[in-house]
Motif scaffolding. Structure first.
Motif, PDB file in Angstrom:
ATOM      1  N   LEU A  17       0.828  -1.208   0.000  1.00 25.36           N
ATOM      2  CA  LEU A  17       0.000   0.000   0.000  1.00 25.36           C
ATOM      3  C   LEU A  17       0.864   1.261   0.000  1.00 25.36           C
ATOM      4  O   LEU A  17       0.555   2.236  -0.699  1.00 25.36           O
ATOM      5  CB  LEU A  17      -0.926  -0.004   1.213  1.00 25.36           C
ATOM      6  N   ILE A  18       1.934   1.237   0.773  1.00 15.96           N
ATOM      7  CA  ILE A  18       2.857   2.380   0.782  1.00 15.96           C
ATOM      8  C   ILE A  18       3.510   2.530  -0.585  1.00 15.96           C
ATOM      9  O   ILE A  18       3.681   3.655  -1.092  1.00 15.96           O
ATOM     10  CB  ILE A  18       3.920   2.199   1.886  1.00 15.96           C
ATOM     11  N   ALA A  19       3.861   1.409  -1.224  1.00 13.40           N
ATOM     12  CA  ALA A  19       4.471   1.457  -2.565  1.00 13.40           C
ATOM     13  C   ALA A  19       3.506   2.055  -3.583  1.00 13.40           C
ATOM     14  O   ALA A  19       3.912   2.827  -4.456  1.00 13.40           O
ATOM     15  CB  ALA A  19       4.896   0.055  -2.995  1.00 13.40           C
ATOM     16  N   VAL A  20       2.212   1.709  -3.469  1.00 17.28           N
ATOM     17  CA  VAL A  20       1.204   2.286  -4.365  1.00 17.28           C
ATOM     18  C   VAL A  20       1.132   3.797  -4.173  1.00 17.28           C
ATOM     19  O   VAL A  20       1.108   4.571  -5.146  1.00 17.28           O
ATOM     20  CB  VAL A  20      -0.175   1.644  -4.115  1.00 17.28           C
ATOM     21  N   TYR A  21       1.097   4.220  -2.915  1.00 16.06           N
ATOM     22  CA  TYR A  21       1.061   5.658  -2.618  1.00 16.06           C
ATOM     23  C   TYR A  21       2.269   6.373  -3.204  1.00 16.06           C
ATOM     24  O   TYR A  21       2.124   7.405  -3.876  1.00 16.06           O
ATOM     25  CB  TYR A  21       0.999   5.870  -1.103  1.00 16.06           C
ATOM     26  N   LEU A  22       3.465   5.843  -2.973  1.00 15.74           N
ATOM     27  CA  LEU A  22       4.685   6.489  -3.458  1.00 15.74           C
ATOM     28  C   LEU A  22       4.748   6.485  -4.986  1.00 15.74           C
ATOM     29  O   LEU A  22       5.232   7.451  -5.594  1.00 15.74           O
ATOM     30  CB  LEU A  22       5.918   5.795  -2.875  1.00 15.74           C
ATOM     31  N   ALA A  23       4.269   5.415  -5.607  1.00 11.88           N
ATOM     32  CA  ALA A  23       4.274   5.348  -7.071  1.00 11.88           C
ATOM     33  C   ALA A  23       3.387   6.426  -7.679  1.00 11.88           C
ATOM     34  O   ALA A  23       3.670   6.952  -8.754  1.00 11.88           O
ATOM     35  CB  ALA A  23       3.810   3.964  -7.530  1.00 11.88           C
ATOM     36  N   ILE A  24       2.309   6.763  -6.980  1.00 12.86           N
ATOM     37  CA  ILE A  24       1.402   7.815  -7.474  1.00 12.86           C
ATOM     38  C   ILE A  24       1.964   9.196  -7.181  1.00 12.86           C
ATOM     39  O   ILE A  24       1.961  10.080  -8.048  1.00 12.86           O
ATOM     40  CB  ILE A  24       0.007   7.666  -6.835  1.00 12.86           C
ATOM     41  N   LEU A 100       0.392   6.606   6.994  1.00 14.44           N
ATOM     42  CA  LEU A 100      -0.211   5.369   6.510  1.00 14.44           C
ATOM     43  C   LEU A 100       0.156   4.193   7.421  1.00 14.44           C
ATOM     44  O   LEU A 100      -0.690   3.342   7.728  1.00 14.44           O
ATOM     45  CB  LEU A 100       0.239   5.093   5.075  1.00 14.44           C
ATOM     46  N   ALA A 101       1.412   4.156   7.858  1.00 15.32           N
ATOM     47  CA  ALA A 101       1.841   3.091   8.771  1.00 15.32           C
ATOM     48  C   ALA A 101       1.078   3.173  10.089  1.00 15.32           C
ATOM     49  O   ALA A 101       0.665   2.139  10.649  1.00 15.32           O
ATOM     50  CB  ALA A 101       3.344   3.190   9.022  1.00 15.32           C
TER      51      ALA A 101
END
Length: 601
Positions: A17-24, A100-101
């Motif tokens: 989920l954090i990776a999705v956020y950072l990718a956006i 998010l964490a």
């Protein structure tokens, strides 16, 4: 639970989920132009680390904001050779990762894995969260959202064993939250309710314990020396602090800070030594109230040693005009609530609002709900009744709202999996649609529903509209002007004055602020315009006009005599800034910078 199970069922989903956020979010950091608030906060953070004097005095600019976000941003900037606003934006994204964490950990600790995943996912792809989690400014509330959810985590940790150590940690977390944004102090009196409600009834109470008494006395001594330092400098009231305190030599301020910090350290030492001691609710509340106050003045130092800051905060919250009108309350309520509902994605926003409203009735079944419910209700109500309204203010409670919405969705899942799947796919689809519609300018989300109109007494679009237009476009226009406008030309600009003065220090042309009489497009060969200077800025308009635009010049004359040579456009074809060049240039006196003939003033 074995390690492999923890990795695959908890850590890995959170990282995804954090990776999705950072990718956006990361590819969008450098796309948007610098806003005025970012410009100010970055300059403050640079001042804090420019010299020893800067560390203690800071900056007198924008004295209504606590300095911890600028301090942390400046500290992060020291890792780079030439830190910029974009460096600060990257740091805001890091802070948002911790948000998010925190959402996931709280959901996993107090509810279940599905609730934790739903809440974290709801925040990670929320256009509202994406819009303001990257802004490099105090008021973007990325820092407050983070500190508020971690305060909730600290309370959840404290309630399992409410001993002296965990109470001290709770006091520290509360102080840090207020040091992030002072308005967060409205939560402190109301957090007594969750403390009383959640505290284990079987815990031992002892009003005669020596350790908590010693901690409170040390904290009170620190508060006494705060007041003593201000009184010694000659200030009789907070309202005139700047006149007396800030005129003292630097050594006086350093000694003042040391005299306060030593008691904070002493209290922290007692807490660490006696961390396992059980304490009563009375001592818990006493340590939290005094400890959070002292922490605010200790972290960072400028909260104590910049008299202008304390004076500004006092004037902002205690002596800023008379009572509010009904229209002001209505306008504040409209902007704050609708920003959360509409900018989160309409379907998700409505579901969040429903969850917040019905969650109080579920507290008897799930007592921990009292914590997010209290924070999600107290903050907006306080904002409304003190007349504070900004598009990004509700970012502070987005973690709590996401948790309440996820908890409701989880209950729906348990009652009917088909309905749970349907709602989950609806929310995901709606958020993804809004993201692709507004990418990379997520702050414009909501325009597809509202357009240009009046709502809740104000324009739907603008600096303080639901569809927020920050100072994006200003830096682009300024760079183009410096690079392309010939020397000794008259330029009239409807832009942020501070940013303009900074950019035009060595400009070869004559520039003038459009709102200063007698300067107008009639006097110029070039006109620089930002959207926020042509929109109605009356935020309590009872009788809406036919158009939200309020031009400070003759629009028809501008379009007749000038041609547009540069524009910054965003999603929905919104033109945030533009440059106009006169079709028939006017001669300019090179000695005075005035045109022939000078218009009557």
């Amino acid at each position: 639970m074995n390690k492999d199970s923890i990795l695959t069922k908890d850590i890995l989903p959170l990282f995804l989920l954090i990776a999705v956020y950072l990718a956006i979010i990361l590819p969008t950091i450098s796309v948007q132009g610098i806003s005025n608030d970012e410009f100010i906060d970055h300059s403050i953070s640079q001042t804090l680390f420019s010299s020893l004097k800067g560390w203690w005095n800071g900056s007198d600019v924008d004295p209504t904001q606590a300095r911890l976000p600028m301090f942390l941003s400046g500290l992060f900037g020291t890792l780079f050779e030439n830190p910029t606003v974009y460096t600060a934006r990257f740091f805001s994204c890091i802070i948002s990762v911790f948000t998010l964490a925190g959402i996931y950990l709280f959901g996993r600790m107090e509810f279940n894995r599905r609730t934790a995943l739903l809440a974290t996912g709801m925040a990670a792809v929320s256009p509202y969260f994406l819009a303001f989690s990257r802004t490099a400014m105090t008021e973007g509330d990325a820092f407050l959202a983070c500190s508020s959810i971690w305060l909730m985590l600290t309370i959840a940790y404290w309630r399992r064993t409410p001993d002296l150590g965990r109470t001290g940690l709770l006091a520290f977390a509360t102080g840090i939250m207020v040091s992030t944004k002072v308005i967060a102090a409205v939560w402190i009196p109301f957090l007594c309710i969750p403390f009383i409600f959640l505290r284990p009834r079987a815990s031992k109470d002892s009003l005669s314990s020596i350790s908590p008494l010693l901690v409170v006395l040390l904290l009170l001594c620190g508060i006494f020396f705060i007041v003593k330092g201000y009184y010694t400098c000659g200030a009789q009231h907070v309202a005139n602090m700047n006149k007396y305190y800030d005129h003292h030599v630097l050594s006086f301020k350093i000694e003042h800070y040391k005299s306060v910090a030593v008691f904070w350290v002493a209290a922290a030492s007692v807490i660490l030594i006696r961390c396992k001691q059980s304490i009563s609710l009375f001592w818990t509340l006493a340590i939290i109230s005094t400890g959070s106050l002292l922490t605010f003045f200790v972290f960072p130092p400028t909260n104590l040693t910049n008299g202008n800051l304390l004076q500004g905060l006092y004037r902002e919250f205690f002596s800023n005009g008379s009572g509010l009108s009904i229209m002001q309350i209505y306008s504040a309520a409209g902007l704050n609530i609708l920003s959360l509902v509409i900018k989160s994605g309409l379907s998700v926003g409505i579901f969040i609002l429903v969850a917040v409203l019905i969650s109080p009735f579920c507290i008897s079944r799930k007592p921990i709900l009292i914590l997010p419910v209290t924070m999600a209700l107290v903050y907006p109500i306080s904002l409304i009744f003190i007349g504070r309204a900004q598009t990004f203010y509700m970012m502070a409670i987005l973690p709590q709202c996401a948790l309440l919405a996820a908890c409701l969705l989880d209950r729906i899942w348990n009652a009917s999996k088909i309905t749970g799947y349907a709602l989950t796919f609806l929310f995901c689809g709606h958020c993804l649609y809004d993201i692709q519609l507004t990418y990379p300018n997520f702050h414009l989300n909501g325009y597809q529903w509202l357009g240009k109109r009046y709502i809740a007494g104000r324009s739907s679009i603008g600096y303080k509209g639901i569809v927020q237009i920050p100072s994006d476009g200003t830096t682009q226009v300024l760079k183009w002007a410096v690079a392309n406008i010939p020397p000794e030309q008259n330029v009239v600009a409807y832009l942020n004055y501070r940013m303009m003065a900074h950019a035009f220090i060595q400009a070869p042309f004559y520039w003038h602020y459009g709102l200063d009489i007698p300067w107008s497009p009639e006097n110029a060969n070039y006109v620089l315009i930002h959207f926020n200077y042509i929109v109605d800025t009356n935020y309590t308009r009872r009788d809406p006009r036919e158009s939200i635009f309020d031009y400070p010049f003759n629009k028809e004359q501008l379009e007749r005599d000038f041609e547009k040579v540069y524009a910054v456009k965003r999603n929905f074809d919104i033109e945030v800034a533009s440059i106009w060049k006169r079709k028939q240039p006017i001669a300019v006196d090179q000695a005075t910078g005035k045109i022939f003939p000078l218009p009557a003033e």
